[in-house]
Design a protein around this motif. Structure first.
Motif, PDB file in Angstrom:
ATOM      1  N   GLY A  36     -76.910  57.304  88.758  1.00 55.74           N
ATOM      2  CA  GLY A  36     -76.707  58.626  89.468  1.00 55.74           C
ATOM      3  C   GLY A  36     -77.321  59.814  88.808  1.00 55.74           C
ATOM      4  N   PHE A  37     -77.327  59.850  87.198  1.00 56.78           N
ATOM      5  CA  PHE A  37     -77.965  61.158  86.680  1.00 56.78           C
ATOM      6  C   PHE A  37     -79.458  60.939  86.694  1.00 56.78           C
ATOM      7  N   MET A  38     -79.955  59.533  86.658  1.00 58.43           N
ATOM      8  CA  MET A  38     -81.382  59.444  86.862  1.00 58.43           C
ATOM      9  C   MET A  38     -81.867  59.836  88.112  1.00 58.43           C
ATOM     10  N   GLU A  43     -87.372  64.024  93.205  1.00 58.78           N
ATOM     11  CA  GLU A  43     -87.449  65.014  94.324  1.00 58.78           C
ATOM     12  C   GLU A  43     -87.562  64.341  95.742  1.00 58.78           C
ATOM     13  N   GLY A  44     -86.895  65.054  96.652  1.00 59.76           N
ATOM     14  CA  GLY A  44     -87.001  64.499  97.889  1.00 59.76           C
ATOM     15  C   GLY A  44     -85.632  63.914  98.638  1.00 59.76           C
ATOM     16  N   LEU A  45     -84.577  63.650  97.392  1.00 59.69           N
ATOM     17  CA  LEU A  45     -83.557  62.955  97.918  1.00 59.69           C
ATOM     18  C   LEU A  45     -82.618  64.156  98.473  1.00 59.69           C
ATOM     19  N   PRO A  55     -78.044  55.924  98.980  1.00 61.45           N
ATOM     20  CA  PRO A  55     -78.161  54.091  99.007  1.00 61.45           C
ATOM     21  C   PRO A  55     -78.912  53.692  97.874  1.00 61.45           C
ATOM     22  N   PRO A  56     -79.733  54.430  97.367  1.00 63.11           N
ATOM     23  CA  PRO A  56     -80.304  53.738  96.025  1.00 63.11           C
ATOM     24  C   PRO A  56     -79.447  53.684  94.973  1.00 63.11           C
ATOM     25  N   GLU A  86     -66.886  51.617 102.354  1.00 57.58           N
ATOM     26  CA  GLU A  86     -68.395  50.939 102.573  1.00 57.58           C
ATOM     27  C   GLU A  86     -69.239  50.829 101.438  1.00 57.58           C
ATOM     28  N   TYR A  87     -68.939  51.746 100.416  1.00 58.32           N
ATOM     29  CA  TYR A  87     -69.971  51.342  99.212  1.00 58.32           C
ATOM     30  C   TYR A  87     -69.489  50.591  98.263  1.00 58.32           C
TER      31      TYR A  87
END
Length: 172
Positions: A36-38, A43-45, A55-56, A86-87
Motif C-alpha cells: 500500500g505504501f508503494m 499518480e492517477g490512483l 484493487p491493485p 469482499e477484500y
C-alpha cells in the motif's frame, strides 16, 4: 503456507507475528502494508480512505506473497487487518488459485482492552486517533470475521502464548 493474522489495531497481530517467526523454522513476516505504501506514490490512483480500496493492492498482495513463497519457501506470516469481507474473499481466492494454503486467524480482544492498548502504544502514537476511529469498522466486521477465521482471544494473553496457540492450530 500463509498464516494470516487479522484483527483490529491493538489486537496483537504484529507482536504475535514476531513471536511466530521466532518459533517456526523458515517463517518470515510479510507486511503487506508496504504494498500500500508503494502504491501511494503512483499518480492517477483515486483518493481513498484506505489503500485496501485500490484493487491493485489486493492483487499485488496475492502476487507478492506467491512470489515470495516460490522464491523462499517456508511460511509467510501476514499481520494485516482486513475488515471488508469482499477484500478478504478476493485475497483468499487469489491465494487458493495459486495453490497457497492459508490459515486465517482473528486475533480478538474486548473493546476496553483494544482501547487501552491503542491509547498506550508508543510506537504508533501518531496513528492513535485513526486506530480508535476504526474500532467501529471492526465491530461491524466481526460477524464475517468470526465465520471466516479461527478466533483467538488475546485479552489478557501474552503474545508468546497467542503464538503458541496459532502454531498449535496450524500444526507447524
Amino acid at each position: 503456507m500463509i498464516i494470516w493474522l487479522n484483527g483490529t489495531f491493538g489486537a496483537g497481530k504484529t507482536t504475535t507475528a514476531g513471536e511466530l517467526v521466532r518459533m517456526l523454522p523458515g517463517a518470515r513476516i510479510f507486511d503487506s502494508e508496504y504494498v500500500g505504501f508503494m502504491l501511494r506514490h503512483v499518480e492517477g490512483l483515486p483518493e481513498v480512505r484506505n489503500f485496501q480500496q485500490w484493487p491493485p493492492w489486493r492483487g499485488l498482495v496475492v502476487q507478492t506473497a506467491v512470489q515470495l513463497l516460490d522464491y523462499l519457501g517456508g511460511v509467510l506470516v501476514v499481520p494485516q487487518t482486513v475488515l471488508v469481507e469482499e477484500y478478504w474473499a478476493e485475497i483468499r481466492t487469489g491465494l487458493e488459485k495459486a495453490g497457497v494454503p492459508v490459515r486465517h486467524f482473528l486475533l480478538h480482544a474486548d473493546e476496553e482492552t483494544l482501547t487501552r492498548r491503542i491509547e498506550t502504544d508508543t510506537v504508533e502514537a501518531g496513528a492513535r486517533r485513526w486506530r480508535l476511529d476504526h474500532l467501529a469498522d471492526y465491530r461491524e466486521a466481526l460477524p464475517w470475521l468470526r465465520r471466516e477465521a479461527e478466533s483467538v482471544d488475546t485479552t489478557g494473553v501474552p503474545p508468546a502464548r497467542v503464538a503458541e496457540i496459532v502454531a498449535g492450530v496450524t500444526g507447524t
